[in-house]
Design a protein around this motif. Structure first.
Motif, PDB file in Angstrom:
ATOM      1  N   UNK A   1      30.260  10.644  23.132  1.00 59.32           N
ATOM      2  CA  UNK A   1      28.998  11.206  23.622  1.00 59.32           C
ATOM      3  C   UNK A   1      29.026  11.421  25.122  1.00 59.32           C
ATOM      4  N   UNK A   2      29.580  10.457  25.860  1.00 54.77           N
ATOM      5  CA  UNK A   2      29.677  10.604  27.317  1.00 54.77           C
ATOM      6  C   UNK A   2      30.610  11.746  27.695  1.00 54.77           C
ATOM      7  N   UNK A   3      31.750  11.837  27.023  1.00 50.09           N
ATOM      8  CA  UNK A   3      32.708  12.890  27.340  1.00 50.09           C
ATOM      9  C   UNK A   3      32.143  14.276  27.030  1.00 50.09           C
ATOM     10  N   UNK A   4      31.543  14.424  25.869  1.00 52.43           N
ATOM     11  CA  UNK A   4      30.970  15.716  25.482  1.00 52.43           C
ATOM     12  C   UNK A   4      29.859  16.115  26.460  1.00 52.43           C
ATOM     13  N   UNK A   5      28.978  15.173  26.785  1.00 52.85           N
ATOM     14  CA  UNK A   5      27.878  15.515  27.696  1.00 52.85           C
ATOM     15  C   UNK A   5      28.381  15.816  29.103  1.00 52.85           C
ATOM     16  N   UNK A   6      29.533  15.260  29.475  1.00 51.09           N
ATOM     17  CA  UNK A   6      30.109  15.532  30.789  1.00 51.09           C
ATOM     18  C   UNK A   6      30.840  16.865  30.839  1.00 51.09           C
TER      19      UNK A   6
END
Length: 150
Positions: free
Chosen positions: A43-48
């Motif tokens: 989730x963090x990687x995708x949102x970044x």
């Protein structure tokens, strides 16, 4: 377009997704703690890595919570599966916040999210498609993908 951070996919929703997907051995063999960690990091990687269009999510007027489009949820699940086969611990935590360098004297910080590009699996990029713009490098360079009808 806007980038709403912190895509949280609950474990039960991910398990439901993988229950309908082929070739889930890596997911099936992971324990719940590993699955939760993979979902959180995905989730963090995708949102970044993406700037999302307004079609990617909606805000629940009663609770104010973000309700993600099923394609975004699917992309996080695919990213989590992909991460379970790699070692994302080599990414420093500060980079998840976009900090690529910092200093204490005269306070300086450099923000850059390009580090995340190689950590986004191709399947996640394809699923997101027209719901987001993939950050492909510097501030002036974006890759926008649109899924084709079959």
């Amino acid at each position: 377009m806007t980038n709403v951070l912190n895509i949280d996919v609950p474990l039960d929703e991910a398990n439901e997704y993988f229950g309908l997907r082929l070739n889930t051995t890596v997911w099936d063999n992971a324990n719940d703690e590993m699955r939760k960690q993979a979902l959180s990091q995905a989730g963090m990687l995708i949102s970044s890595a993406f700037v999302f269009s307004q079609e990617a999510y909606e805000i629940d007027s009663a609770t104010g919570s973000v309700i993600w489009n099923k394609r975004i949820v699917s992309s996080v699940c695919e990213e989590a599966l992909w991460l379970l086969t790699r070692d994302p611990s080599e990414i420093p935590d500060a980079l998840f916040n976009g900090v690529s360098s910092a200093s204490a004297g005269n306070v300086s910080a450099t923000f850059d999210k390009t580090f995340v590009i190689p950590w986004i699996c191709p399947v996640a990029r394809t699923i997101i498609g027209s719901l987001g713009t993939f950050i492909a490098g510097d501030d002036d360079s974006y890759v926008h993908s649109t899924p084709m009808s079959l």
